[in-house]
Design an enzyme around this catalytic site. Structure first.
Site, short mmCIF file in Angstrom:
data_model
loop_
_atom_site.label_atom_id
_atom_site.label_comp_id
_atom_site.label_asym_id
_atom_site.label_seq_id
_atom_site.Cartn_x
_atom_site.Cartn_y
_atom_site.Cartn_z
N ASN A 10 0.87 -1.17 0.00
CA ASN A 10 0.00 0.00 0.00
C ASN A 10 0.91 1.23 0.00
O ASN A 10 1.44 1.62 1.04
CB ASN A 10 -0.89 -0.03 1.25
CG ASN A 10 -1.75 1.22 1.37
OD1 ASN A 10 -1.83 2.02 0.45
ND2 ASN A 10 -2.40 1.37 2.53
N LYS A 12 0.20 4.24 -0.47
CA LYS A 12 -0.45 5.46 0.04
C LYS A 12 -0.13 6.65 -0.89
O LYS A 12 0.05 6.45 -2.08
CB LYS A 12 -0.03 5.72 1.50
CG LYS A 12 -0.25 4.47 2.37
CD LYS A 12 -0.16 4.73 3.85
CE LYS A 12 -0.38 3.41 4.60
NZ LYS A 12 -0.37 3.55 6.04
N HIS A 96 -9.82 1.31 4.48
CA HIS A 96 -8.56 1.53 5.19
C HIS A 96 -8.80 2.52 6.34
O HIS A 96 -9.59 3.45 6.20
CB HIS A 96 -7.49 2.06 4.23
CG HIS A 96 -6.13 2.07 4.86
ND1 HIS A 96 -5.74 3.09 5.71
CD2 HIS A 96 -5.11 1.18 4.82
CE1 HIS A 96 -4.51 2.80 6.16
NE2 HIS A 96 -4.11 1.66 5.62
N GLU A 98 -7.20 4.96 7.38
CA GLU A 98 -6.98 6.38 7.03
C GLU A 98 -8.19 6.93 6.26
O GLU A 98 -8.57 8.09 6.42
CB GLU A 98 -5.67 6.53 6.23
CG GLU A 98 -4.47 6.34 7.13
CD GLU A 98 -3.25 5.72 6.47
OE1 GLU A 98 -3.16 5.71 5.22
OE2 GLU A 98 -2.38 5.22 7.22
N GLU A 168 -5.89 -4.66 10.50
CA GLU A 168 -4.87 -3.65 10.79
C GLU A 168 -5.27 -2.87 12.04
O GLU A 168 -6.09 -1.94 11.96
CB GLU A 168 -4.75 -2.67 9.63
CG GLU A 168 -4.36 -3.33 8.32
CD GLU A 168 -3.78 -2.30 7.35
OE1 GLU A 168 -2.60 -2.44 7.02
OE2 GLU A 168 -4.48 -1.36 6.96
N GLY A 174 1.81 2.55 10.88
CA GLY A 174 2.79 3.63 10.75
C GLY A 174 3.40 4.08 12.06
O GLY A 174 4.02 5.14 12.12
N SER A 212 2.87 -1.76 10.69
CA SER A 212 4.31 -1.77 10.99
C SER A 212 5.00 -3.10 10.68
O SER A 212 5.89 -3.53 11.43
CB SER A 212 4.54 -1.35 12.44
OG SER A 212 4.07 -0.02 12.64
N GLY A 233 2.66 -0.91 4.45
CA GLY A 233 2.71 0.51 4.08
C GLY A 233 4.16 0.96 3.95
O GLY A 233 4.81 0.74 2.93
N GLY A 234 4.68 1.57 5.01
CA GLY A 234 6.02 2.18 5.00
C GLY A 234 7.10 1.31 4.38
O GLY A 234 7.85 1.77 3.50
P1 PGA Z 1 2.41 0.56 7.81
O1 PGA Z 1 0.99 0.75 7.07
O2 PGA Z 1 3.01 -0.74 7.28
O3 PGA Z 1 3.21 1.76 7.42
O4 PGA Z 1 2.13 0.48 9.26
C1 PGA Z 1 0.14 -0.34 6.86
C2 PGA Z 1 -1.14 0.12 6.20
O5 PGA Z 1 -1.61 1.21 6.49
O6 PGA Z 1 -1.70 -0.60 5.37
#
Ligand code: PGA
Length: 249
Positions: A10, A12, A96, A98, A168, A174, A212, A233-234
């Site tokens: 992802n 983002k 998601h 967010e 999640e 994050g 994470s 994500g990251g």
């Molecule tokens: P993250 O994000 O790996 O940066 O924690 C995961 C996500 O939001 O899908």
């Protein structure tokens, strides 16, 4: 039945077209030997076309980060299933945290999106998860149960094997904090039970963990019972880290 395993990136609101190109040119040099694991890249809408072209001869697949549930019309700023399909995009992340917390996506909207995607023969990646306060107040099961019951309300009696659920925990996204192995294992089991209680075959559905995930914790997390892959994500923004995560699934 052996469930499919997934490693989903992802991205983002990060890569532009040239960054996408440089990432995927490196990705294509990687040997995707782990045939049991599907890799999916979810760029921003404006990078979908570039990504689709770069993945043309690849085993990796294309996903979007959002979609609207109407077919067309006066919905400024929104994107339809038909537009995504035209670019070869099969997968779509919906719900998601967010989208829920910043853009006000509700359980009912997630349900509408899920209905639309399945009617268009597209594959949803449905995100669910509790906040820190909800977990601390013992509300995790209640929250997940509500999110899933509303989202899957109209899927009863249908085949849901092509739908992925991503668990999640909001407090792990994050933040560098991952849920403990016991929490993940218990919660994934709880999600399967919620499906069974709602009349679905909970053991068939692939449930990913997200929050994470890194190249450093992937091996341990992938060994947890009931974890069928990751939504990253990251760490998905670094080609070597993402490849290392994929290799540990
Ligand atoms: P993250 O994000 O790996 O940066 O924690 C995961 C996500 O939001 O899908």
């Amino acid at each position: 039945m052996r469930r499919i395993r997934y490693c989903v990136a992802n991205w983002k609101m990060n890569f532009n077209c040239s960054e996408t190109k440089s990432f995927l040119e490196n990705w294509e040099k990687k040997d995707l030997i782990n045939k049991e694991v599907k890799t999916i890249f979810c760029p921003s809408f404006t990078e979908l076309n570039t990504t689709a072209k770069l993945l043309q001869n690849s085993n990796s697949e294309l996903g979007a980060q959002n979609v609207y549930y109407e077919s067309n019309g006066a919905y400024t700023g929104e994107i339809s299933c038909r537009m995504l399909k035209e670019l070869g995009c099969q997968w779509v992340i919906i719900g998601h945290s967010e989208r829920r917390s910043i853009f006000g996506e509700t359980d009912e909207m997630v349900c509408n999106k899920l209905d639309k995607l399945t009617s268009e023969n597209m594959y949803p990646i449905v995100c669910i998860g509790e906040t820190k306060v909800e977990r601390e107040n013992g509300k995790t099961e209640e929250v997940l149960s509500r999110q899933l019951s509303v989202a899957f309300e109209n899927q009863k009696g249908k085949n849901i094997e092509n739908i992925i659920v991503a668990y999640e925990p909001v407090w792990a996204i994050g933040t560098g904090i991952t849920a403990t192995n016991d929490m993940i294992s218990e919660t994934h089991q709880c999600i399967r039970n919620i499906f069974s209680t709602n009349g679905f075959n909970g053991s068939n559905i692939s449930i990913l963990y997200g929050g994470s995930v890194t190249n450093e914790n992937a091996a341990e997390l992938s060994g947890i019972t009931d974890v069928d892959g990751f939504l990253v994500g990251g760490a998905s923004l670094d080609v070597n880290k993402f490849y290392a995560i994929y290799n540990q699934l």
